[in-house]
Design an enzyme around this catalytic site. Structure first.
Site, short mmCIF file in Angstrom:
data_model
loop_
_atom_site.label_atom_id
_atom_site.label_comp_id
_atom_site.label_asym_id
_atom_site.label_seq_id
_atom_site.Cartn_x
_atom_site.Cartn_y
_atom_site.Cartn_z
CG HIS A 19 -0.62 2.15 -9.28
ND1 HIS A 19 -0.75 1.83 -7.95
CD2 HIS A 19 -1.73 2.87 -9.59
CE1 HIS A 19 -1.89 2.32 -7.49
NE2 HIS A 19 -2.50 2.97 -8.46
CG ASP B 270 -2.08 0.96 1.09
OD1 ASP B 270 -2.39 1.37 -0.04
OD2 ASP B 270 -2.68 1.31 2.13
CG LEU C 222 9.28 -17.14 -3.69
CD1 LEU C 222 9.25 -17.11 -2.17
CD2 LEU C 222 9.65 -15.76 -4.23
C1 IPE Z 1 -5.41 -2.74 -0.07
O1 IPE Z 1 -5.04 -1.43 -0.37
C2 IPE Z 1 -5.42 -3.58 -1.29
C3 IPE Z 1 -4.16 -3.69 -2.01
C4 IPE Z 1 -2.98 -3.28 -1.64
C5 IPE Z 1 -4.28 -4.38 -3.25
P1 IPE Z 1 -6.14 -0.27 -0.43
O2 IPE Z 1 -5.39 1.00 -0.52
O3 IPE Z 1 -7.13 -0.54 -1.50
O4 IPE Z 1 -6.85 -0.43 1.00
P2 IPE Z 1 -7.91 0.48 1.74
O5 IPE Z 1 -9.09 0.59 0.86
O6 IPE Z 1 -7.24 1.80 1.97
O7 IPE Z 1 -8.17 -0.25 3.01
C1 IPE Z 2 -1.68 0.21 -3.34
O1 IPE Z 2 -1.43 1.57 -3.37
C2 IPE Z 2 -1.90 -0.35 -4.71
C3 IPE Z 2 -3.28 -0.81 -4.98
C4 IPE Z 2 -4.26 -0.84 -4.13
C5 IPE Z 2 -3.54 -1.30 -6.31
P1 IPE Z 2 -2.61 2.62 -3.33
O2 IPE Z 2 -3.02 2.91 -4.73
O3 IPE Z 2 -3.70 2.18 -2.45
O4 IPE Z 2 -1.88 3.90 -2.73
P2 IPE Z 2 -2.46 4.92 -1.67
O5 IPE Z 2 -2.94 4.11 -0.50
O6 IPE Z 2 -3.58 5.65 -2.35
O7 IPE Z 2 -1.31 5.79 -1.33
MG MG Z 3 -4.11 2.44 -0.47
#
Ligand code: IPE
Ligand code: IPE
Ligand code: MG
Length: 253
Positions: free
Chosen positions: A43, A26, A137
């Site tokens: 990303h 995240d 792995l």
């Molecule tokens: C959780 O991240 C899912 C992934 C990393 C794929 P999100 O950024 O979507 O989570 P929430 O919605 O903030 O909990």
């Molecule tokens: C995690 O990073 C990647 C996915 C959920 C696909 P985020 O896109 O949730 O990044 P933040 O949380 O908005 O910084």
């Molecule tokens: Mg996020």
């Protein structure tokens, strides 16, 4: 198929290296925002971190690495972001599979497949088939995955395969073989980057007794040293599974 006992019953030894590491990657969007870049740049950079994490886990002797790439709920994001993520997913699958295969890595995907394009599904199936017999792995990508979906699909599959169980008493061991990750032991170490302290519908069943580690680092900044810090924090944990510390030290357990 080898099945593993629920970690809620047996105490696995805290080995120097966890045998299964599960990560919620995240913070990509915030990493990009901090640099005045569009979210999608985060990303893209995140894919580089995935590459590094796979290499590090492979070298450290981690048996299973499970990465949450796209949750069931992530479909709620703006359509342009979802379509960028799908493109990135497909490109990474096609570009990386040869290298994964060469390094003896077995690739598995868990999650729903019916909402992906036919092209992505074909690419997933080809990558899984190509790496199926590798013995290094096991890299699992959770994509369109949700822990609640997993428990429900497992229940449905169990009842279909064993209709005699309907209405009777169920044991954990009845359901476990039908969960998406029945091929792996439950995670020893869970890592979430990006500063949030929640599980966001990741491996709900399997995380029952996993050691949790939260870090503020955004995923694109989570380098090998950061991963090693997480593993070293895990090494200092005492996994009790409901027992007392004294029981674990003595022979009573
Ligand atoms: C959780 O991240 C899912 C992934 C990393 C794929 P999100 O950024 O979507 O989570 P929430 O919605 O903030 O909990
Ligand atoms: C995690 O990073 C990647 C996915 C959920 C696909 P985020 O896109 O949730 O990044 P933040 O949380 O908005 O910084
Ligand atoms: Mg996020």
């Amino acid at each position: 198929m080898k099945l593993f006992q629920s970690s809620t019953r047996e105490v696995p030894a805290v080995a120097a290296v966890p045998s299964h590491v599960a990560i919620i990657m995240d913070g990509n969007g915030r990493w990009a925002k901090q640099r005045f870049l569009p979210r999608v740049a985060g990303h893209k950079q995140g894919v580089e971190t995935v590459r590094e994490a796979v290499k590090a886990c492979s070298e450290l002797g981690v048996g299973y690495l499970t990465l949450f790439a796209f949750s069931s709920e992530n479909w709620r994001r703006p359509v342009e972001e979802v379509s960028f993520l799908m493109g990135l997913f497909l490109a990474a699958l096609e570009r990386e599979v040869a290298k994964l295969d060469k390094n003896g890595i077995r690739l598995k995907l868990i999650g729903r497949r019916d909402r992906f394009s036919a092209e992505i599904v074909r690419s997933i199936e080809a990558a899984e088939a190509r790496t199926a017999t590798n013995t290094g792995l096991t890299l699992t990508i959770a994509a369109d995955y949700g822990g609640r979906w997993d428990i429900l699909q497992a229940t449905q599959a169990m009842l279909k395969a064993r209709p005699e169980l309907a209405g009777g008493e169920l044991d954990e061991a009845d359901l476990a073989p039908f969960l998406a990750m029945a091929y792996a032991p439950e995670p020893d170490l869970f890592i979430r980057t990006g500063g949030e302290a929640r599980v966001s519908n990741f491996l709900l069943w399997q995380l029952a007794y996993t050691e949790l580690y939260f870090t503020d680092a955004y995923w694109p900044d989570f380098d090998r040293a950061a991963l090693e810090s997480a593993i070293s924090s895990y090494r200092n944990r005492e996994r009790r599974f409901g027992r007392t510390s004294e029981q674990l030290k003595g022979s009573a357990c």
